[in-house]
Each structure stands twice: as structure tokens, then as C-alpha cells.
Design an enzyme around this catalytic site. Structure first.
Site, PDB file in Angstrom:
ATOM      1  N   LYS A  66      -4.295  -4.097   4.302  1.00 59.78           N
ATOM      2  CA  LYS A  66      -3.486  -3.998   5.528  1.00 59.78           C
ATOM      3  C   LYS A  66      -4.376  -4.002   6.789  1.00 59.78           C
ATOM      4  CE  LYS A  66       0.448  -1.625   3.403  1.00 59.78           C
ATOM      5  NZ  LYS A  66       1.399  -0.471   3.518  1.00 59.78           N
TER       6      LYS A  66
ATOM      7  N   TYR B 228       9.292  -6.678   4.475  1.00 61.50           N
ATOM      8  CA  TYR B 228       9.718  -5.291   4.310  1.00 61.50           C
ATOM      9  C   TYR B 228      11.234  -5.132   4.462  1.00 61.50           C
ATOM     10  CZ  TYR B 228       5.022  -3.234   4.005  1.00 61.50           C
ATOM     11  OH  TYR B 228       3.767  -2.853   3.579  1.00 61.50           O
TER      12      TYR B 228
ATOM     13  N   PHE C  95      11.542   4.191   9.873  1.00 59.74           N
ATOM     14  CA  PHE C  95      10.178   3.720  10.158  1.00 59.74           C
ATOM     15  C   PHE C  95      10.053   2.200  10.096  1.00 59.74           C
ATOM     16  CE2 PHE C  95      10.544   4.969   5.671  1.00 59.74           C
ATOM     17  CZ  PHE C  95      10.211   3.775   5.032  1.00 59.74           C
TER      18      PHE C  95
ATOM     19  N   ARG D 130      -6.232   4.519  -1.382  1.00 60.56           N
ATOM     20  CA  ARG D 130      -5.601   5.172  -0.226  1.00 60.56           C
ATOM     21  C   ARG D 130      -6.260   6.516   0.085  1.00 60.56           C
ATOM     22  NH1 ARG D 130       0.569   3.195  -1.567  1.00 60.56           N
ATOM     23  NH2 ARG D 130       0.647   1.485  -0.047  1.00 60.56           N
TER      24      ARG D 130
ATOM     25  N   ASN E  20      -1.847   2.888   5.659  1.00 62.07           N
ATOM     26  CA  ASN E  20      -2.281   3.271   4.312  1.00 62.07           C
ATOM     27  C   ASN E  20      -3.046   2.185   3.553  1.00 62.07           C
ATOM     28  OD1 ASN E  20      -0.085   1.732   3.722  1.00 62.07           O
ATOM     29  ND2 ASN E  20       1.087   3.342   2.704  1.00 62.07           N
TER      30      ASN E  20
ATOM     31  N   HIS F 120      -1.356  -2.768   0.250  1.00 64.87           N
ATOM     32  CA  HIS F 120      -0.038  -2.968  -0.355  1.00 64.87           C
ATOM     33  C   HIS F 120      -0.230  -3.469  -1.777  1.00 64.87           C
ATOM     34  CE1 HIS F 120       3.884  -4.684  -1.313  1.00 64.87           C
ATOM     35  NE2 HIS F 120       3.247  -5.781  -1.664  1.00 64.87           N
TER      36      HIS F 120
ATOM     37  N   GLU G  43       6.427 -12.345  -4.025  1.00 59.03           N
ATOM     38  CA  GLU G  43       5.438 -12.190  -2.957  1.00 59.03           C
ATOM     39  C   GLU G  43       4.291 -13.186  -3.127  1.00 59.03           C
ATOM     40  OE1 GLU G  43       6.515  -7.440  -2.463  1.00 59.03           O
ATOM     41  OE2 GLU G  43       4.520  -7.978  -3.179  1.00 59.03           O
TER      42      GLU G  43
HETATM   43  P1  GTP Z   1       3.665  -0.804   0.290  1.00 57.50           P
HETATM   44  O1  GTP Z   1       2.627  -1.244  -0.669  1.00 57.50           O
HETATM   45  O2  GTP Z   1       3.272  -0.964   1.722  1.00 57.50           O
HETATM   46  O3  GTP Z   1       5.001  -1.441  -0.051  1.00 57.50           O
HETATM   47  O4  GTP Z   1       3.747   0.777   0.069  1.00 57.50           O
HETATM   48  P2  GTP Z   1       4.483   1.573  -1.091  1.00 57.50           P
HETATM   49  O5  GTP Z   1       5.064   0.633  -2.107  1.00 57.50           O
HETATM   50  O6  GTP Z   1       3.552   2.622  -1.567  1.00 57.50           O
HETATM   51  O7  GTP Z   1       5.653   2.292  -0.294  1.00 57.50           O
HETATM   52  P3  GTP Z   1       7.113   1.740   0.068  1.00 57.50           P
HETATM   53  O8  GTP Z   1       7.304   0.345  -0.406  1.00 57.50           O
HETATM   54  O9  GTP Z   1       8.098   2.765  -0.344  1.00 57.50           O
HETATM   55  O10 GTP Z   1       7.050   1.749   1.664  1.00 57.50           O
HETATM   56  C1  GTP Z   1       6.458   0.679   2.390  1.00 57.50           C
HETATM   57  C2  GTP Z   1       5.639   1.269   3.501  1.00 57.50           C
HETATM   58  O11 GTP Z   1       6.534   1.962   4.376  1.00 57.50           O
HETATM   59  C3  GTP Z   1       4.628   2.324   3.064  1.00 57.50           C
HETATM   60  O12 GTP Z   1       3.381   1.745   2.734  1.00 57.50           O
HETATM   61  C4  GTP Z   1       4.527   3.225   4.266  1.00 57.50           C
HETATM   62  O13 GTP Z   1       3.593   2.736   5.219  1.00 57.50           O
HETATM   63  C5  GTP Z   1       5.910   3.123   4.872  1.00 57.50           C
HETATM   64  N1  GTP Z   1       6.712   4.292   4.475  1.00 57.50           N
HETATM   65  C6  GTP Z   1       7.343   4.521   3.297  1.00 57.50           C
HETATM   66  N2  GTP Z   1       7.978   5.704   3.312  1.00 57.50           N
HETATM   67  C7  GTP Z   1       7.738   6.239   4.532  1.00 57.50           C
HETATM   68  C8  GTP Z   1       8.120   7.454   5.169  1.00 57.50           C
HETATM   69  O14 GTP Z   1       8.815   8.298   4.600  1.00 57.50           O
HETATM   70  N3  GTP Z   1       7.669   7.651   6.455  1.00 57.50           N
HETATM   71  C9  GTP Z   1       6.910   6.730   7.107  1.00 57.50           C
HETATM   72  N4  GTP Z   1       6.506   7.002   8.364  1.00 57.50           N
HETATM   73  N5  GTP Z   1       6.519   5.585   6.537  1.00 57.50           N
HETATM   74  C10 GTP Z   1       6.936   5.340   5.265  1.00 57.50           C
HETATM   75 MG    MG Z   2       6.294  -0.987  -1.596  1.00 55.86          MG
END
Ligand code: GTP
Ligand code: MG
Length: 149
Positions: free
Chosen positions: A14, A54, A62, A107, A117, A120, A131
Site C-alpha cells: 500500500k 473497495y 471509513f 503489519r 496498514n 493488502h 483482483e
Molecule cells: P485489505 O487487505 O486492505 O482488504 O485489509 P483486510 O482484508 O485486512 O481488511 P478489510 O478488507 O476488512 O478492510 C479493508 C481496509 O479497510 C483495511 O485494510 C483497513 O485499512 C480498513 N478498515 C477495515 N475495518 C476498519 C475499521 O473498523 N476502521 C477503520 N478506520 N478502517 C478499517
Molecule cells: Mg480485505
């Protein structure tokens, strides 16, 4: 020749990690964990691509900030190959919130917050296929060609 055969996942380093010059360190962790890099490119997502990528989070508070962040600077997009690629990369990445990520995960080492973070990884084989084909549209064709060699 020691390239790993197996299933695929899609990953992106990222903008926060690219800006902090962590590309090499993260790729090194990925390779040391047994993944082969099957395709790789550096590009900057447009806002529309970010919103599409997303879209599953479009109702979350968010979402807007998440899309703005992922489109804010270049990312490194890649297809990774390994047995159990999706689950193993998620384990190597660590929890979404770096404060909850296990020691030694990408991470835990490189992310600074849940918003920034570092990496991805696809969350299913279906997402990995979608993807990967979005970012590397010629890849299936190339695989078919090279598999006959
Ligand atoms: P990705 O690899 O980026 O998809 O992350 P992930 O699979 O671990 O998490 P997810 O797909 O649930 O969420 C996508 C992104 O949204 C995350 O990487 C976070 O940056 C953001 N995100 C998810 N949940 C939260 C939350 O509760 N608060 C905030 N601020 N950001 C969130
Ligand atoms: Mg995800």
C-alpha cells in the site's frame, strides 16, 4: 529451478509502505515465506478504481478515507503463488489493525495504524482471481501460452 507451484493470491504493497521505502523489505519477507512472485507492477490507482476495489466496504464510515488513501500514491500490485496462498499470505500480513497483529507479521513490523496498514491480500480464491485479472488482464493468456512449453 525452485519456483513454487500452487494456488494464487493477489497482493498490494500500500502507499504508506511504498512511501516509506519498505518495498524491498516486504518483498523479501514474502519470498522468504515461500511465495513465488508470478506477476508484479507498480502503479497508482485512480479514484474510480479505488472505489471499485473497495466497493464491498462502500457502506462503512471509513470507505471514503480508505479509497482516498489507496489512490494517494503508487502501490506495488502482484500475483503470488504458493500452496494455500490466500490463507498463508493473510497469516504473514497479520491482523487488519497492526496493534492486534502477531509478532513477525508484515503489519506488525511496517503498518502504523488500521488506516495505514502496509499491505493488502485477497480474502478468498474468488477474490484473488478477480483482483489478479483486473490488475493483470493478460496474465491468463500468458499462463496458457507458457504452460505448453
Ligand atoms: P485489505 O487487505 O486492505 O482488504 O485489509 P483486510 O482484508 O485486512 O481488511 P478489510 O478488507 O476488512 O478492510 C479493508 C481496509 O479497510 C483495511 O485494510 C483497513 O485499512 C480498513 N478498515 C477495515 N475495518 C476498519 C475499521 O473498523 N476502521 C477503520 N478506520 N478502517 C478499517
Ligand atoms: Mg480485505
Amino acid at each position: 529451478m525452485n519456483r513454487i507451484q500452487g494456488k494464487y493470491t493477489f497482493s498490494m504493497i500500500k502507499p504508506d509502505a511504498v512511501q516509506a521505502n519498505y518495498i524491498g523489505a516486504i518483498l523479501s519477507m514474502i519470498e522468504k515465506a515461500g511465495f513465488s512472485i508470478d506477476a508484479i507492477t507498480m502503479l497508482q490507482l485512480t479514484p474510480i478504481v479505488a472505489e471499485h476495489f473497495y466497493a464491498v466496504h462502500s457502506d462503512r464510515p471509513f470507505y471514503k478515507a480508505l479509497c482516498a488513501f489507496i489512490a494517494s500514491a503508487p502501490v506495488v500490485a502482484m500475483v503470488l503463488q504458493k500452496k494455500n496462498a490466500v490463507a498463508d499470505l493473510r497469516r504473514l500480513m497479520g491482523a487488519t489493525n497492526p496493534t492486534e497483529a502477531a509478532d513477525g507479521t508484515i503489519r506488525k513490523i511496517f503498518a502504523t495504524s488500521i488506516d495505514y496498514n502496509a499491505i493488502h491480500g485477497s480474502d478468498s480464491d474468488e477474490a484473488a482471481a478477480l483482483e489478479s485479472s483486473f490488475f493483470f488482464p493478460g496474465r491468463d493468456l500468458l499462463l496458457k501460452k507458457t504452460s505448453t512449453i
